[in-house]
Design an enzyme around this catalytic site. Structure first.
Site, PDB file in Angstrom:
ATOM      1  N   ASP A 242      14.166 -15.601  67.271  1.00 37.28           N
ATOM      2  CA  ASP A 242      15.370 -16.342  66.419  1.00 37.28           C
ATOM      3  C   ASP A 242      16.602 -17.104  66.902  1.00 37.28           C
ATOM      4  OD1 ASP A 242      16.271 -13.937  65.993  1.00 37.28           O
ATOM      5  OD2 ASP A 242      16.480 -13.754  64.520  1.00 37.28           O
ATOM      6  N   ASN A 243      17.241 -15.636  67.894  1.00 37.28           N
ATOM      7  CA  ASN A 243      18.323 -16.085  69.445  1.00 37.28           C
ATOM      8  C   ASN A 243      18.093 -15.304  70.070  1.00 37.28           C
ATOM      9  OD1 ASN A 243      20.033 -14.780  66.100  1.00 37.28           O
ATOM     10  ND2 ASN A 243      20.560 -13.772  68.029  1.00 37.28           N
TER      11      ASN A 243
ATOM     12  N   ASP B  57      17.278 -11.625  67.594  1.00 34.36           N
ATOM     13  CA  ASP B  57      17.398 -10.631  68.759  1.00 34.36           C
ATOM     14  C   ASP B  57      17.853 -10.788  70.093  1.00 34.36           C
ATOM     15  OD1 ASP B  57      19.799 -11.082  66.206  1.00 34.36           O
ATOM     16  OD2 ASP B  57      20.968  -9.014  66.395  1.00 34.36           O
TER      17      ASP B  57
ATOM     18  N   CYS C 286      21.107 -15.733  63.494  1.00 35.72           N
ATOM     19  CA  CYS C 286      19.505 -14.906  62.536  1.00 35.72           C
ATOM     20  C   CYS C 286      19.514 -16.311  61.561  1.00 35.72           C
ATOM     21  CB  CYS C 286      19.525 -14.011  62.358  1.00 35.72           C
ATOM     22  SG  CYS C 286      19.684 -12.042  62.670  1.00 35.72           S
TER      23      CYS C 286
END
Ligand code: NAG
Ligand code: NAG
Ligand code: NAG
Ligand code: NAG
Ligand code: NAG
Ligand code: NAG
Length: 504
Positions: free
Chosen positions: A310-311, A42, A77
């Site tokens: 991941d993002n 995140d 995720c």
């Protein structure tokens, strides 16, 4: 020539010949290089998520290349991590969400996708492989093999059971359950990952090796190490841009957000924002320690180090308090910095790189050909090391997301009824079953984003990112319909792509 000299010459010749043969077999490469991937959770780039990472930026970015246009193909995720591992878009790896039924670390994933993941290819190519940290959110679930299941491809496995935690967690140490409580000295997960990595490098590593380090930061529950618990005491989430702006022309989920936000929501997101930065300071230490140990062991010249997340994340954008899962830049852009042999220091590159390109790049470093695999991504090793990189590189790509919901009610806001989720604080929901979309994100010839929702309205959003980088104005209703038609055609083509056709 006397006999000893002749033997010596023959030996040298033999060794050279072997090197040549070996070199040819691997497409003229020298001995394969080591690979280190540091994968945070995140961590955004658009709302200041890189600011606390000073040491990492100096040790990786300024010593190598920073990619200013790196994206995840899905902003959540488990689907994103599955894309990283498999090098595939979600429509090909079929991991839809963070639950077992959505294929997150499910038996079906273990059977059909895990055997195709990059560590398996690298291990087969002679790499020793090491993993420490969060893997997939449902990893270790009793219904999917428990902690005994060690994913294929890993020689040394320290996988976190379940989703991100900082204390009170279970680790699978090569398939053996290890319970961790709440001792700072023994259990703080980011530090434990750092310590295990240093121990691996010092005592067990044997080149060529692959290391993946996946700390829990900056994911909830945002537990800072005590040494950083008071850092950034007055920091607030950045105002401006789309902060606290009503997304009035966006899909229904964004439109229903209360705007302006409740004061309690703003206080909550500011607190989370600080806590996220605090947890990242421990990752910055991890990077410093790992880089220091690589240097001490004389491995820097033979090791590629990748840093990514991941993002992305948001905190108040379009009046959504905190989360990811949206199609906008803040959620789909991720950091990507790389240093290693042959990479000129202190560069910024603008080509769009996707998380599905990491696997193909690692394979390329190992001398393997991505076209012989099921991966959808493309190696960006040429962009890293060639003096004259390829003149063609993708100019657009696909972003896909399948919304999550509760079939009955979200426990954090039961009054709202079925279909929604992530309804906190103050009953603002960040996700819903029909927050399900596919987008075309193009950077050339125009920077735009075109998205179609799988909801009852078949809602469409279109942004001109050159004139409107904050995505404040959905222009889908005001553009020439033939443009929408062309974008729809391209989107449909990408949604059906597999392998080479995703690289066109
Ligand atoms: C999960 O993966 C399996 C095999 O890859 C597939 O058959 C199934 O449809 C997937 N489930 C979902 C919800 O996509
Ligand atoms: C860890 O678990 C213990 C026992 O259940 C609990 O008291 C404690 O608050 C937890 N600590 C953290 C940081 O979650
Ligand atoms: C990590 O190692 C350092 C130095 O040996 C030690 O002080 C610290 O307590 C360790 N932390 C964890 C979580 O293992
Ligand atoms: C919310 O905060 C603003 C600005 O700090 C203040 O003017 C307003 O009175 C607050 N509203 C409530 C309901 O506390
Ligand atoms: C890297 O580049 C930036 C901007 O181009 C410059 O300010 C900085 O001094 C450079 N750093 C190093 C270590 O070369
Ligand atoms: C995840 O996906 C599966 C399969 O589509 C679905 O049954 C499940 O409800 C989804 N989970 C959530 C939390 O939305």
């Amino acid at each position: 020539m006397g006999h000893p000299a002749r033997w010596a010459a023959l030996l040298v010749l033999g060794a050279t010949w072997q090197l040549v043969l070996w070199g040819t077999a691997r497409g003229g490469r020298r001995s394969p290089h080591n690979i280190v991937l540091i994968l945070t959770d995140d961590q955004d780039t658009e709302i200041g998520g890189m600011t606390p990472m000073k040491k990492m930026q100096a040790l990786i970015g300024q010593a190598g290349v920073s990619f200013a246009n790196a994206f995840t193909v899905t902003p959540l995720c488990c689907p994103s991590r599955s894309s990283i591992l498999s090098g595939r878009y979600p429509h090909n790896h079929l991991v839809r969400n963070n639950s077992l039924e959505g294929n997150c670390s499910s038996l079906a994933w273990q059977k059909s996708q895990e055997p195709l993941a990059f560590p398996v290819h690298l291990q087969r190519q002679g790499y020793q492989t090491f993993y420490a940290g969060k893997y997939l959110n449902q990893y270790g679930h009793p219904a999917a093999g428990g902690a005994q299941h060690v994913p294929l491809g890993w020689s040394y496995w320290n996988g976190l059971v379940g989703n991100s935690r900082y204390y009170n967690y279970t680790l699978s140490a090569n398939g053996r359950e290890e319970q961790h409580r709440q001792s700072y000295q023994e259990d703080y997960l980011t530090d434990l990952i750092a310590n295990r990595s240093l121990e691996y490098l010092e005592r067990f590593s044997h080149p060529p090796f692959l290391m993946v380090l996946a700390p829990p930061a900056a994911h909830s529950p945002w537990t800072a190490a005590p040494r950083y618990a008071t850092a950034f005491g007055s920091t607030k989430a950045p105002r401006g841009g789309s902060f606290n702006v009503h997304g009035k022309d966006k899909h229904w989920l964004v439109r229903q957000a209360r705007s302006p936000m409740a004061n309690t929501s703003i206080e909550f997101l500011d607190k989370v924002y600080r806590a996220r930065w605090q947890t990242l300071l421990s990752v910055d230490d991890l990077v410093e320690q790992v880089m220091g140990r690589l240097k001490a062991l004389d491995l820097l010249a033979s090791t590629y180090v990748f840093y990514t997340s991941d993002n992305g994340y948001h905190a108040g954008q379009f009046s959504l308090p905190i989360d990811k899962r949206q199609l906008y830049e803040f959620d789909i852009r991720v950091p990507l910095l790389v240093r290693g042999p042959g990479i000129t220091a202190n560069q910024t590159r603008l080509e769009p790189i996707l998380n599905i390109d990491l696997g193909p790049t690692f394979l390329d470093i190992a001398g393997l050909n991505v076209s012989e695999t099921a991966m959808d991504g493309q190696s960006f090793l040429p962009l890293l090391v060639s003096p004259a990189p390829p003149s063609t590189w993708r100019s657009d790509f696909l972003v896909q997301y399948t919304g999550e919901g509760y079939p009955d009610k979200d426990p954090s806001c039961p009054a709202l009824g079925p279909g929604v989720s992530q309804c906190f604080p103050d009953c603002v929901c960040e996700d819903a079953f029909n927050n399900t979309y596919a987008c075309l994100r193009a950077l050339h010839p125009r920077s735009l984003q075109y998205c179609e929702f799988a909801d009852s309205q078949a809602f469409v959003e279109l942004y001109n990112l050159t004139s409107d980088p904050q995505q404040l104005h959905n222009v889908a209703k005001s553009v020439d319909p033939t443009l929408l038609e062309a974008l729809n055609q391209r989107l449909m083509k990408l949604q059906a792509c597999a392998g080479p056709s995703c690289r066109d």
